[in-house]
Design an enzyme around this catalytic site. Structure first.
Site, PDB file in Angstrom:
ATOM      1  N   ASP A 136      32.135  10.541  16.631  1.00  0.00           N
ATOM      2  CA  ASP A 136      33.289   9.650  15.808  1.00  0.00           C
ATOM      3  C   ASP A 136      34.513  10.364  16.153  1.00  0.00           C
ATOM      4  OD1 ASP A 136      31.246   8.401  14.625  1.00  0.00           O
ATOM      5  OD2 ASP A 136      31.501   9.089  12.770  1.00  0.00           O
ATOM      6  N   ASP A 156      27.562  -2.223   7.541  1.00  0.00           N
ATOM      7  CA  ASP A 156      27.659  -1.170   6.910  1.00  0.00           C
ATOM      8  C   ASP A 156      27.685  -1.639   5.472  1.00  0.00           C
ATOM      9  OD1 ASP A 156      28.473   0.102   9.173  1.00  0.00           O
ATOM     10  OD2 ASP A 156      30.554  -0.221   9.080  1.00  0.00           O
TER      11      ASP A 156
END
EC number: 5.3.1.16
Length: 242
Positions: A8, A129
């Protein structure tokens, strides 16, 4: 089952979030290129990268680092975060990205998904998500009223072949994935499902593998030392060959 170690990116560094909260971010490595090389050395066949700056702003911010990673490691990379139009998808595929992940754009712009899938087929993945089974967008800051399975079915009808599912409440917690939601999703669609969020150890990976899930993204458990990537890949591959 394929294991995808995660990077990330925020402001050029590797960070990890806790339950998708940008305020609860922690730098886990200063040099993402070094991290990617280590993943390759440990047997990774695919790397999952998220441009968190892109997810927040709607445009890719860490492209130079991502491009360098692709050229350096020479294994497939999938990328998500801030990909909102076909021009960006074209640019990323041209830059060597193997699979482009659409999240917010998929919910807000079905036409984009249709065009992207028609042009690039399996090189397009949809990132779903979810928070309390509802789809979240814009770097997880906004939660829609759309059920995650209904959305996945809609994407499948369009022709999407890869779905990455994250239960936000589990992400970065090392408390185990939401196996119930993952199982329901995997049984509801025929797309390749990639599990993400909360995976804490090899036992979690074994359970996900038994569900006949296509892949699992592992982030914090690798950085914390809970999972030895090389060992995990060997064990899961061994289970696959039984």
């Amino acid at each position: 089952m394929i294991i995808l170690p995660a990077i990330d990116l925020k402001e050029g560094k590797c960070i990890r979030l806790y339950q998708g909260d940008f305020k609860a971010s922690k730098v886990v490595a200063e040099d993402p290129i070094e991290v990617a090389l280590k993943f390759k050395e440990n047997g990774a066949e695919y790397i999952h990268i998220v441009d968190l700056d892109g997810a927040l702003t709607g445009e890719i911010k860490n492209l130079s680092i991502i491009s360098y990673i692709i050229k350096t490691i020479n294994i497939p990379v999938e990328l998500g975060g801030g990909i909102r139009n076909l021009n960006t998808i074209d640019m990323l595929i041209d830059a060597g990205i193997e699979r482009v992940i659409l999240g917010t754009a998929a919910l807000n712009n079905r036409g984009l998904v249709e065009k992207a899938v028609k042009k690039y087929d399996e090189k397009i993945a949809i990132g779903i998500d979810a928070k309390n089974e509802k789809v979240a967008i814009n770097g997880w800051l906004n939660v829609s009223s759309i059920n995650y399975i209904d959305f996945a079915k809609e994407m499948e009808k369009i022709g999407v072949r890869n779905i990455i599912f994250t239960d936000i409440s589990k992400d970065g917690t090392l408390k185990g994935p939401n196996l119930d939601q993952l199982k329901k999703l995997n049984e509801s669609i025929s797309c390749n499902v990639i599990a993400s969020g909360g995976i804490k150890d090899i036992e979690d990976l074994k359970v996900i593998k038994e569900m006949d899930v296509y892949g699992a993204i592992v982030g914090k458990a690798i950085y914390s030392g809970n999972i030895n990537l090389n060992e995990a890949i060997k064990i899961i591959n061994k289970e696959s060959s039984k």
